[in-house]
Scaffold this motif. Structure first.
Motif, mmCIF file in Angstrom:
data_model
loop_
_atom_site.group_PDB
_atom_site.id
_atom_site.type_symbol
_atom_site.label_atom_id
_atom_site.label_comp_id
_atom_site.label_asym_id
_atom_site.label_seq_id
_atom_site.Cartn_x
_atom_site.Cartn_y
_atom_site.Cartn_z
ATOM 1 N N PRO A 11 42.661 53.882 63.245
ATOM 2 C CA PRO A 11 42.871 52.498 63.671
ATOM 3 C C PRO A 11 42.248 51.526 62.657
ATOM 4 C CG PRO A 11 42.181 53.830 65.531
ATOM 5 C CD PRO A 11 42.039 54.694 64.297
ATOM 6 N N GLN A 12 42.968 50.474 62.343
ATOM 7 C CA GLN A 12 42.554 49.529 61.305
ATOM 8 C C GLN A 12 41.137 49.000 61.523
ATOM 9 O OE1 GLN A 12 44.749 49.192 58.799
ATOM 10 N NE2 GLN A 12 43.280 47.984 57.635
ATOM 11 N N ASP A 13 40.771 48.748 62.773
ATOM 12 C CA ASP A 13 39.440 48.204 63.044
ATOM 13 C C ASP A 13 38.324 49.230 62.910
ATOM 14 O OD1 ASP A 13 40.395 49.506 65.350
ATOM 15 O OD2 ASP A 13 39.134 48.295 66.661
ATOM 16 N N LEU A 15 38.438 51.598 60.176
ATOM 17 C CA LEU A 15 38.426 52.085 58.797
ATOM 18 C C LEU A 15 37.077 51.908 58.118
ATOM 19 C CD1 LEU A 15 41.860 51.205 57.172
ATOM 20 C CD2 LEU A 15 40.806 53.454 57.380
ATOM 21 N N HIS A 16 36.409 50.809 58.364
ATOM 22 C CA HIS A 16 35.119 50.554 57.707
ATOM 23 C C HIS A 16 34.011 51.458 58.242
ATOM 24 C CE1 HIS A 16 34.726 48.146 61.341
ATOM 25 N NE2 HIS A 16 33.416 48.130 61.135
ATOM 26 N N SER A 57 42.402 54.035 53.277
ATOM 27 C CA SER A 57 43.421 53.135 53.811
ATOM 28 C C SER A 57 44.478 53.966 54.530
ATOM 29 C CB SER A 57 44.061 52.297 52.700
ATOM 30 O OG SER A 57 44.700 53.138 51.762
ATOM 31 N N ASN A 58 45.149 53.341 55.466
ATOM 32 C CA ASN A 58 46.222 54.021 56.179
ATOM 33 C C ASN A 58 47.448 54.115 55.284
ATOM 34 O OD1 ASN A 58 45.192 54.721 58.820
ATOM 35 N ND2 ASN A 58 44.941 52.525 59.105
ATOM 36 N N GLN A 60 50.558 55.561 56.562
ATOM 37 C CA GLN A 60 51.706 55.492 57.463
ATOM 38 C C GLN A 60 52.832 56.445 57.095
ATOM 39 O OE1 GLN A 60 52.601 51.305 57.710
ATOM 40 N NE2 GLN A 60 50.582 50.863 58.491
ATOM 41 N N LEU A 63 46.355 59.137 56.220
ATOM 42 C CA LEU A 63 45.220 58.423 55.655
ATOM 43 C C LEU A 63 45.133 58.769 54.178
ATOM 44 C CD1 LEU A 63 42.645 56.709 56.435
ATOM 45 C CD2 LEU A 63 41.424 58.888 56.412
#
Length: 81
Positions: A11-13, A15-16, A57-58, A60, A63
């Motif tokens: 999930p993008q939120d 990644l960090h 980074s994703n 799609q 990863l």
């Protein structure tokens, strides 16, 4: 160096957070099937100790993890005894 899997990504939120020790995206996973959450944290420390950079980074689907290292590293010659 770039590595890619074709899984579900992250999930993008989150990644960090994937480079933090013991962090796992799916908290419900059992350690027997989901690892310990140390692989990327260890990788980050190793890469950074060589003045490099690691990012994720994703892709799609999946990863992508990229590692960049300096073109030359100063290597100290072995000390003679």
């Amino acid at each position: 160096i770039t590595l890619r899997d074709h899984g579900s990504g992250v999930p993008q939120d989150m990644l960090h957070k994937i480079f933090l020790p013991f962090f796992r995206v799916d908290e419900s996973r059992q350690r027997a099937s989901g690892g310990h959450g140390l692989g990327l944290a260890i990788s980050k420390r190793i890469v950074e100790s060589h003045n490099g950079r690691i990012t994720a980074s994703n892709a799609q689907p999946g990863l992508t993890v990229s590692i960049t290292l300096p073109a030359s590293l100063r290597v100290e010659p072995p000390r003679e005894m």
